[in-house]
Design a protein around this motif. Sequence first.
Motif, PDB file in Angstrom:
ATOM      1  N   SER A  54       0.846  -1.198  -0.025  1.00 25.93           N
ATOM      2  CA  SER A  54       0.132   0.108  -0.063  1.00 25.93           C
ATOM      3  C   SER A  54       0.884   1.123  -0.055  1.00 25.93           C
ATOM      4  CB  SER A  54      -0.976  -0.040   1.310  1.00 25.93           C
ATOM      5  OG  SER A  54      -0.177  -0.114   2.258  1.00 25.93           O
ATOM      6  N   HIS A  55       2.290   1.102   0.565  1.00 25.18           N
ATOM      7  CA  HIS A  55       2.907   2.575   0.717  1.00 25.18           C
ATOM      8  C   HIS A  55       4.403   1.819   0.451  1.00 25.18           C
ATOM      9  CE1 HIS A  55       4.062   6.303   2.884  1.00 25.18           C
ATOM     10  NE2 HIS A  55       4.341   6.259   1.691  1.00 25.18           N
ATOM     11  N   VAL A  56       4.985   2.447  -0.461  1.00 18.31           N
ATOM     12  CA  VAL A  56       6.691   2.365  -0.839  1.00 18.31           C
ATOM     13  C   VAL A  56       7.217   3.524  -0.606  1.00 18.31           C
ATOM     14  CG1 VAL A  56       8.095   1.609  -2.750  1.00 18.31           C
ATOM     15  CG2 VAL A  56       6.037   0.378  -2.243  1.00 18.31           C
ATOM     16  N   SER A  57       8.385   3.357   0.091  1.00 17.81           N
ATOM     17  CA  SER A  57       9.207   4.528   0.384  1.00 17.81           C
ATOM     18  C   SER A  57      10.707   4.486  -0.235  1.00 17.81           C
ATOM     19  CB  SER A  57       9.398   4.968   1.846  1.00 17.81           C
ATOM     20  OG  SER A  57       8.218   5.276   2.294  1.00 17.81           O
ATOM     21  N   ASP A  98       8.377  11.718  -8.732  1.00 21.46           N
ATOM     22  CA  ASP A  98       7.453  10.158  -9.082  1.00 21.46           C
ATOM     23  C   ASP A  98       6.609  10.283  -7.786  1.00 21.46           C
ATOM     24  OD1 ASP A  98      10.696   8.828 -10.406  1.00 21.46           O
ATOM     25  OD2 ASP A  98       8.811   9.614 -11.400  1.00 21.46           O
ATOM     26  N   ALA A  99       6.700  11.122  -6.662  1.00 21.20           N
ATOM     27  CA  ALA A  99       5.879  11.004  -5.406  1.00 21.20           C
ATOM     28  C   ALA A  99       4.310  10.784  -5.915  1.00 21.20           C
ATOM     29  CB  ALA A  99       6.284  11.728  -4.376  1.00 21.20           C
ATOM     30  N   ALA A 100       3.767   9.940  -5.934  1.00 20.45           N
ATOM     31  CA  ALA A 100       2.169   9.766  -6.311  1.00 20.45           C
ATOM     32  C   ALA A 100       1.684   8.524  -5.807  1.00 20.45           C
ATOM     33  CB  ALA A 100       2.292  10.074  -7.762  1.00 20.45           C
ATOM     34  N   GLU A 101       0.558   8.290  -6.341  1.00 18.91           N
ATOM     35  CA  GLU A 101      -0.147   7.085  -6.002  1.00 18.91           C
ATOM     36  C   GLU A 101      -0.278   6.229  -7.438  1.00 18.91           C
ATOM     37  OE1 GLU A 101      -3.731   7.158  -4.034  1.00 18.91           O
ATOM     38  OE2 GLU A 101      -3.909   5.018  -3.391  1.00 18.91           O
ATOM     39  N   TYR A 102      -0.016   4.976  -7.394  1.00 17.39           N
ATOM     40  CA  TYR A 102       0.070   4.280  -8.680  1.00 17.39           C
ATOM     41  C   TYR A 102      -1.128   3.218  -8.697  1.00 17.39           C
ATOM     42  CZ  TYR A 102       4.173   6.760  -9.621  1.00 17.39           C
ATOM     43  OH  TYR A 102       5.361   7.545  -9.839  1.00 17.39           O
ATOM     44  N   PHE A 103      -1.646   2.893  -9.665  1.00 15.95           N
ATOM     45  CA  PHE A 103      -2.878   1.848  -9.849  1.00 15.95           C
ATOM     46  C   PHE A 103      -2.576   0.932 -10.757  1.00 15.95           C
ATOM     47  CE2 PHE A 103      -5.951   3.801  -7.050  1.00 15.95           C
ATOM     48  CZ  PHE A 103      -5.716   5.071  -6.903  1.00 15.95           C
ATOM     49  N   CYS A 104      -2.517  -0.331 -10.655  1.00 11.64           N
ATOM     50  CA  CYS A 104      -2.441  -1.355 -11.678  1.00 11.64           C
ATOM     51  C   CYS A 104      -3.999  -1.924 -11.954  1.00 11.64           C
ATOM     52  CB  CYS A 104      -1.672  -2.491 -10.882  1.00 11.64           C
ATOM     53  SG  CYS A 104      -1.586  -4.031 -11.899  1.00 11.64           S
ATOM     54  N   VAL A 105      -4.243  -2.002 -13.312  1.00 10.08           N
ATOM     55  CA  VAL A 105      -5.499  -2.256 -13.768  1.00 10.08           C
ATOM     56  C   VAL A 105      -5.611  -3.444 -14.572  1.00 10.08           C
ATOM     57  CG1 VAL A 105      -7.393  -1.270 -14.829  1.00 10.08           C
ATOM     58  CG2 VAL A 105      -5.837   0.345 -13.813  1.00 10.08           C
ATOM     59  N   LYS A 151      -6.015  -1.404  -5.446  1.00 11.39           N
ATOM     60  CA  LYS A 151      -6.232  -0.709  -4.541  1.00 11.39           C
ATOM     61  C   LYS A 151      -5.247   0.554  -4.307  1.00 11.39           C
ATOM     62  CE  LYS A 151      -9.823  -2.714  -2.334  1.00 11.39           C
ATOM     63  NZ  LYS A 151     -10.902  -2.332  -2.657  1.00 11.39           N
ATOM     64  N   GLY A 152      -4.105   0.589  -5.245  1.00  5.88           N
ATOM     65  CA  GLY A 152      -3.187   1.633  -5.231  1.00  5.88           C
ATOM     66  C   GLY A 152      -2.140   1.439  -4.271  1.00  5.88           C
ATOM     67  N   THR A 153      -0.795   1.902  -4.868  1.00  5.71           N
ATOM     68  CA  THR A 153       0.266   1.965  -3.747  1.00  5.71           C
ATOM     69  C   THR A 153       0.767   3.424  -4.032  1.00  5.71           C
ATOM     70  OG1 THR A 153       0.988  -0.182  -4.483  1.00  5.71           O
ATOM     71  CG2 THR A 153       2.879   1.260  -3.763  1.00  5.71           C
ATOM     72  N   THR A 154       0.984   3.798  -2.755  1.00  3.30           N
ATOM     73  CA  THR A 154       1.517   5.389  -2.582  1.00  3.30           C
ATOM     74  C   THR A 154       2.998   5.476  -2.573  1.00  3.30           C
ATOM     75  OG1 THR A 154      -0.321   5.840  -1.358  1.00  3.30           O
ATOM     76  CG2 THR A 154       1.579   7.279  -1.154  1.00  3.30           C
ATOM     77  N   LEU A 155       3.674   6.124  -3.430  1.00  5.35           N
ATOM     78  CA  LEU A 155       5.089   5.888  -3.449  1.00  5.35           C
ATOM     79  C   LEU A 155       5.372   7.311  -2.862  1.00  5.35           C
ATOM     80  CD1 LEU A 155       7.780   4.978  -4.476  1.00  5.35           C
ATOM     81  CD2 LEU A 155       7.404   6.170  -6.904  1.00  5.35           C
ATOM     82  N   SER A 156       6.544   7.201  -2.035  1.00  2.00           N
ATOM     83  CA  SER A 156       7.174   8.547  -1.409  1.00  2.00           C
ATOM     84  C   SER A 156       8.470   8.477  -1.606  1.00  2.00           C
ATOM     85  CB  SER A 156       7.230   8.361   0.105  1.00  2.00           C
ATOM     86  OG  SER A 156       5.617   8.384   0.513  1.00  2.00           O
ATOM     87  N   VAL A 157       9.138   9.690  -1.951  1.00  4.87           N
ATOM     88  CA  VAL A 157      10.538   9.737  -2.437  1.00  4.87           C
ATOM     89  C   VAL A 157      11.085  10.722  -1.615  1.00  4.87           C
ATOM     90  CG1 VAL A 157      12.019  10.419  -4.168  1.00  4.87           C
ATOM     91  CG2 VAL A 157       9.889   9.216  -4.814  1.00  4.87           C
ATOM     92  N   SER A 158      12.113  10.290  -0.944  1.00 10.33           N
ATOM     93  CA  SER A 158      12.859  11.219  -0.085  1.00 10.33           C
ATOM     94  C   SER A 158      14.115  11.736  -0.708  1.00 10.33           C
ATOM     95  CB  SER A 158      13.154  10.741   1.304  1.00 10.33           C
ATOM     96  OG  SER A 158      13.778   9.383   1.228  1.00 10.33           O
ATOM     97  N   SER A 159      14.535  13.021  -0.298  1.00 12.20           N
ATOM     98  CA  SER A 159      16.045  13.402  -0.722  1.00 12.20           C
ATOM     99  C   SER A 159      17.068  12.976   0.350  1.00 12.20           C
ATOM    100  CB  SER A 159      15.755  15.048  -0.829  1.00 12.20           C
ATOM    101  OG  SER A 159      15.551  15.636   0.516  1.00 12.20           O
TER     102      SER A 159
END
Lengths: 114, 113
Positions: free
Chosen positions: A9-12, A85-92, A106-114
């Motif tokens: 559900s969430h990837v960092s 690229d930080a956003a929500e991604y949906f597979c269909v 259900k979507g995967t939220t991608l977080s990108v840190s500096s």
Amino acid sequence: AQSVTQLDSHVSVSEGTPVLLRCNYSSSYSPSLFWYVQHPNKGLQLLLKYTSAATLVKGINGFEAEFKKSETSFHLTKPSAHMSDAAEYFCVVIVNQAGTALIFGKGTTLSVSS
Amino acid sequence: DAGVIQSPRHEVTEMGQEVTLRCKPISGHDYLFWYRQTMMRGLELLIYFNNNVPIDDSGMPEDRFSAKMPNASFSTLKIQPSEPRDSAVYFCAISTSLYNEQFFGPGTRLTVL
């Protein structure tokens, strides 16, 4: 029955590191598979799609996905993450057999840190 | 977003009121989809049309929801009466085929108090 599962559900990740967003599907028939991205307060935008041609599909913004029938997977990857690229991604999954099924993960939220 | 216009962008209403969401797609796309997005349920397909004809409305949650497409350049999604649990972002999307890219509108954020 057809289904699609986004395993996280969430990837960092850190900027500059690889991205892997996982998607598994279940279908008795040959599916069409898509990845969409949704930035905050925006509609969805197509990243890439698989429709029974090459199993490795290249999309926009450096993303690609590989269709693996034996693993019923369609994971999304990018070699080097960018802050944008930080956003929500949906597979269909779309299956057309005895009626059409259009199924969003259900979507995967991608977080990108500096 | 440029290919699909949705209005209003934000709607706040009270429980029991009728709500009408509008979608104006650009021409040349035979398919039109309505979706609902919430934190709890994610993105759900409500209904889709092909050449202005409703094809699959199995995602419409209740009889309180209805959708029409009187012509190729206009569609509405109506909720009557509205309830707080209808609060969500509603998207309209268009495509030339069920298997091609869908172009999404910016969405309508509905809040039912």
